[in-house]
Design a protein around this motif. Structure first.
Motif, mmCIF file in Angstrom:
data_model
loop_
_atom_site.group_PDB
_atom_site.id
_atom_site.type_symbol
_atom_site.label_atom_id
_atom_site.label_comp_id
_atom_site.label_asym_id
_atom_site.label_seq_id
_atom_site.Cartn_x
_atom_site.Cartn_y
_atom_site.Cartn_z
ATOM 1 N N ILE A 91 -18.712 -40.178 6.089
ATOM 2 C CA ILE A 91 -17.936 -41.080 5.222
ATOM 3 C C ILE A 91 -18.413 -42.510 5.488
ATOM 4 N N SER A 92 -18.725 -43.216 4.420
ATOM 5 C CA SER A 92 -19.306 -44.551 4.561
ATOM 6 C C SER A 92 -18.356 -45.521 5.275
ATOM 7 N N VAL A 93 -17.060 -45.448 4.945
ATOM 8 C CA VAL A 93 -16.102 -46.352 5.589
ATOM 9 C C VAL A 93 -16.031 -46.068 7.082
ATOM 10 N N VAL A 94 -15.971 -44.817 7.436
ATOM 11 C CA VAL A 94 -15.921 -44.444 8.854
ATOM 12 C C VAL A 94 -17.205 -44.872 9.551
ATOM 13 N N ASN A 95 -18.330 -44.710 8.871
ATOM 14 C CA ASN A 95 -19.615 -45.113 9.458
ATOM 15 C C ASN A 95 -19.664 -46.617 9.706
ATOM 16 N N SER A 96 -19.126 -47.393 8.760
ATOM 17 C CA SER A 96 -19.105 -48.854 8.949
ATOM 18 C C SER A 96 -18.185 -49.247 10.110
ATOM 19 N N ILE A 97 -17.070 -48.525 10.244
ATOM 20 C CA ILE A 97 -16.165 -48.794 11.380
ATOM 21 C C ILE A 97 -16.864 -48.490 12.699
ATOM 22 N N VAL A 98 -17.604 -47.388 12.740
ATOM 23 C CA VAL A 98 -18.332 -47.019 13.961
ATOM 24 C C VAL A 98 -19.354 -48.092 14.310
ATOM 25 N N ARG A 99 -20.094 -48.585 13.307
ATOM 26 C CA ARG A 99 -21.092 -49.629 13.569
ATOM 27 C C ARG A 99 -20.427 -50.911 14.059
ATOM 28 N N ALA A 100 -19.306 -51.291 13.462
ATOM 29 C CA ALA A 100 -18.610 -52.504 13.902
ATOM 30 C C ALA A 100 -18.108 -52.368 15.339
ATOM 31 N N VAL A 101 -17.570 -51.201 15.666
ATOM 32 C CA VAL A 101 -17.083 -50.991 17.037
ATOM 33 C C VAL A 101 -18.250 -50.973 18.033
ATOM 34 N N GLU A 102 -19.390 -50.426 17.617
ATOM 35 C CA GLU A 102 -20.560 -50.444 18.498
ATOM 36 C C GLU A 102 -21.013 -51.877 18.788
ATOM 37 N N ALA A 103 -20.982 -52.723 17.749
ATOM 38 C CA ALA A 103 -21.352 -54.127 17.964
ATOM 39 C C ALA A 103 -20.375 -54.799 18.935
ATOM 40 N N LEU A 104 -19.086 -54.521 18.776
ATOM 41 C CA LEU A 104 -18.093 -55.072 19.704
ATOM 42 C C LEU A 104 -18.257 -54.478 21.101
ATOM 43 N N TRP A 105 -18.705 -53.232 21.180
ATOM 44 C CA TRP A 105 -18.953 -52.598 22.471
ATOM 45 C C TRP A 105 -20.051 -53.340 23.226
ATOM 46 N N HIS A 106 -21.097 -53.730 22.503
ATOM 47 C CA HIS A 106 -22.169 -54.516 23.131
ATOM 48 C C HIS A 106 -21.662 -55.900 23.543
ATOM 49 N N THR A 107 -20.780 -56.469 22.711
ATOM 50 C CA THR A 107 -20.199 -57.768 23.076
ATOM 51 C C THR A 107 -19.392 -57.653 24.367
ATOM 52 N N MET A 108 -18.615 -56.580 24.484
ATOM 53 C CA MET A 108 -17.839 -56.371 25.707
ATOM 54 C C MET A 108 -18.765 -56.181 26.906
ATOM 55 N N LEU A 109 -19.880 -55.486 26.705
ATOM 56 C CA LEU A 109 -20.841 -55.280 27.790
ATOM 57 C C LEU A 109 -21.403 -56.621 28.271
ATOM 58 N N VAL A 110 -21.792 -57.458 27.319
ATOM 59 C CA VAL A 110 -22.335 -58.779 27.677
ATOM 60 C C VAL A 110 -21.269 -59.613 28.384
ATOM 61 N N GLN A 111 -20.035 -59.525 27.911
ATOM 62 C CA GLN A 111 -18.950 -60.320 28.505
ATOM 63 C C GLN A 111 -18.652 -59.855 29.937
ATOM 64 N N LEU A 112 -18.699 -58.560 30.169
ATOM 65 C CA LEU A 112 -18.454 -58.052 31.528
ATOM 66 C C LEU A 112 -19.565 -58.486 32.484
ATOM 67 N N VAL A 113 -20.820 -58.388 32.013
ATOM 68 C CA VAL A 113 -21.936 -58.828 32.869
ATOM 69 C C VAL A 113 -21.847 -60.326 33.128
ATOM 70 N N ALA A 114 -21.414 -61.092 32.102
ATOM 71 C CA ALA A 114 -21.284 -62.544 32.285
ATOM 72 C C ALA A 114 -20.206 -62.883 33.311
ATOM 73 N N GLN A 115 -19.153 -62.062 33.377
ATOM 74 C CA GLN A 115 -18.108 -62.332 34.367
ATOM 75 C C GLN A 115 -18.614 -62.142 35.795
ATOM 76 N N LEU A 116 -19.642 -61.308 35.961
ATOM 77 C CA LEU A 116 -20.228 -61.143 37.289
ATOM 78 C C LEU A 116 -20.980 -62.387 37.741
ATOM 79 N N ARG A 117 -21.248 -63.304 36.817
ATOM 80 C CA ARG A 117 -21.937 -64.549 37.154
ATOM 81 C C ARG A 117 -20.964 -65.663 37.525
ATOM 82 N N SER A 118 -19.714 -65.318 37.740
ATOM 83 C CA SER A 118 -18.708 -66.309 38.122
ATOM 84 C C SER A 118 -18.209 -66.004 39.527
ATOM 85 N N ASP A 119 -17.343 -66.878 40.023
ATOM 86 C CA ASP A 119 -16.794 -66.707 41.375
ATOM 87 C C ASP A 119 -15.739 -65.606 41.334
ATOM 88 N N LEU A 120 -16.042 -64.462 41.933
ATOM 89 C CA LEU A 120 -15.158 -63.301 41.869
ATOM 90 C C LEU A 120 -14.827 -62.817 43.274
#
Length: 578
Positions: free
Chosen positions: A178-207
């Motif tokens: 289903i095209s709508v479901v496929n677009s939702i999956v792609r959007a969530v994948e992009a946000l998943w990569h954003t979360m990955l980058v954000q988590l790695v960036a937090q490791l560059r702070s004082d923890l």
């Protein structure tokens, strides 16, 4: 019939006479021409002669009438011409449009059929829309999944974001066509990569350790990196944060920069090591197998284990480079920095990274170069003073005691007070003061490893002094008076029998022979036989031996000499020359 044929022949003859070049095309087949020729055949000669004039007059009259008619009815003619042209154009357009209509009729028929099909599909879509409207609330929840995940990431609710990502992944596996479901999956994948980058960036702070454990736990659940890749990412991120902390230290003052670097590196590097071993506990077994040394890296078989050790080596080497650079720039108190560095290295023995042995050569090299630079300045200053020195009217105020050195009492032999006879010769007094300043500075941080180097440096300096004194003698001897020659002999004696033994005592005061024997595992006799920390007085005085009075040179008894006190050695009160 014969009459008709005869008439035709006559007409042709007449035509040839009238039109010798042939009948014009517009007159051919004109019945009026035949009638006119028949009529012309009935004319007499006089009429024929007048016929041309008559025709010209008639033509002129017709032209005039035509012109009058055209002038009086020009509007009608113009309107008629325009209407004719318009009608002609309209007929052409009508003909073209009819042709176009005929050509498009099949296409129109096909589109009508297509319209019937589309209308059927629209009816089906309308039915689906009605169903969608009934399921609006359920569909809205699915469509808002990307926005919900973005909000979770923005607010730091990574646990919920991971659950949403897992749900969308399952949804895509079942309904990915289903095209709508496929677009939702792609959007969530992009946000998943954003979360990955954000988590790695937090490791560059004082923890702190709990936060590090939590972030690495999220990264493991995301399964974006393998085990070794996750270790590498963790070390890269923490290294970036540590580098930024070190880069923020002001570099203007070498002492403050080095002190702050030691403090920040010790605290933060220890924290990073603790975090790494808590997050990746499999490293603990490898660390215990290696003991307290950093050397056995070659025996590690796992790339992940070797990765941490290589990174730790790199950070320690970077600290050692900074240490050496700042020490060469010049620090106020080397002994203070040495104490901090030794504490730094000792504290890292708890994690199997005791690197004190790596710092020792750096401090030894810096202390040696600093001492050699000080002696070099002393040598230059002695040459300048000797160039200005003169023996004219020089009065000896301090006479040397003619005492056998073997009969010196223990207190006299162990005294570190400069010989007073040096006050009679300003260059030697200044030279002694320079030696004492360099040795006092060395005494605050005097590595035993420099004992032979310091002795060698002073040996070379004293040999240079003897050569400069000899050069002074060769330059001035021809102008010497008896008194000046006697004073010069006293200067050489002061150098040989007072300054050189005193420097020898100072060397043993800083590097006690007892300490050297314990350190080297040899006896005092062997130490003296090997000439370790002993000046070679014969080589020093070789250039001046023919100028010195006869005297037995006896080495001082270093085994009986105590170390220098913490207070600076007394500098000579140098008297002004002349």
């Amino acid at each position: 019939m014969e009459f008709v044929d005869t008439m035709d022949l006559e007409n042709e003859r007449v035509l040839k006479l009238i039109f010798p070049d042939g009948v014009p095309d517009n007159l051919r087949g004109n019945p009026e021409l035949d009638n006119y020729l028949g009529k012309l055949g009935t004319y007499k000669v006089d009429q024929l002669k007048k016929e041309q004039t008559r025709l010209a007059d008639e033509t002129k009259t017709i032209l005039e009438q035509t012109q009058d008619l055209a002038i009086s009815n020009y509007k009608t003619f113009i309107t008629t011409a325009e209407n004719s042209r318009s009608i002609f154009n309209e007929f052409q357009k009508t003909e073209e449009q009819v042709g176009t209509l005929i050509g498009k009729l099949p296409e129109f028929s096909g589109k009508c059929e297509q319209f019937l099909k589309d209308s059927a599909e629209l009816n089906e879509q309308r039915r689906l829309n009605s169903i969608t409207l009934q399921k609006n609330s359920q569909l809205l929840e699915i469509l808002e999944l990307p926005q919900l995940m973005e909000r979770c990431i923005r607010e730091g609710r990574y646990e919920e974001a991971l659950e949403l990502a897992a749900y969308v992944q399952k949804l895509g596996q079942h309904q990915g066509h289903i095209s709508v479901v496929n677009s939702i999956v792609r959007a969530v994948e992009a946000l998943w990569h954003t979360m990955l980058v954000q988590l790695v960036a937090q490791l560059r702070s004082d923890l702190q350790l709990p936060k590090c454990l939590q972030i690495v736990g999220y990264l493991r659940r995301m399964q974006a990196f393998g085990d070794n890749e996750l270790k590498l990412k963790f070390l890269q991120a923490r290294d970036s944060w540590l580098t930024s902390c070190l880069g923020a230290i002001p570099t203007a003052d070498a002492q403050q920069h080095l002190t702050k670097t030691i403090e920040i590196t010790r605290i933060n590097l220890f924290n990073i090591i603790t975090q790494y071993r808590a997050i990746f506990p499999e490293e603990e077994s490898a660390g215990k197998a290696q003991g307290s040394s950093l050397r056995p890296l070659q025996g590690v078989s796992c790339n992940g284990d070797r990765l941490f050790q290589a990174w730790l080596h790199n950070k320690i080497n970077a600290f050692l480079e900074t240490l050496e650079k700042d020490l060469h720039r010049g620090v106020g108190s080397i002994e203070t920095v040495l104490g901090q560095c030794m504490y730094f290295g000792l504290s890292f023995s708890r994690v199997g990274a005791d690197f004190r042995a790596l710092m020792a050569p750096i401090f030894v090299g810096v202390v040696q170069s600093k001492f050699e630079a000080s002696i070099e300045q002393v040598n230059e200053h002695f040459e300048q003073e000797l160039e200005r020195f003169t023996l004219i009217n020089k009065v000896t105020l301090h006479s040397r005691k003619q005492v056998d050195p073997t009969s010196l009492s223990a207190n006299e032999n162990e005294s570190f007070a400069p010989p007073e006879t040096l006050l009679d010769f300003y260059p030697l007094a200044a030279l002694c003061n320079g030696y004492l300043n360099a040795l006092n500075e060395l005494r605050l941080c005097a590595p035993l490893a420099l004992a032979t180097d310091v002795t060698r440096c002073l040996q070379q300096s004293l040999q240079l002094v003897a050569q400069r004194v000899l050069a002074f003698y060769r330059q001035e001897q021809q102008a010497f008076t008896g008194n000046e020659r006697e004073n010069f002999v006293k200067l050489c004696s002061c150098l040989a029998y007072d300054l050189v033994p005193y420097v020898q005592r100072c060397i043993h005061g800083i590097f006690p022979p007892q300490s050297l024997t314990v350190h080297l595992g040899i006896s005092l006799l062997q130490l003296e036989q090997q000439q370790l920390t002993y000046l070679q007085q014969a080589r020093i005085l070789e250039p001046l031996k023919h100028l010195l009075p006869t005297k037995v040179l006896v080495q001082s008894q270093p085994a009986q000499e105590p170390a220098l006190e913490a207070k600076p050695v007394l500098n000579l009160p140098v008297a002004a020359e002349g």
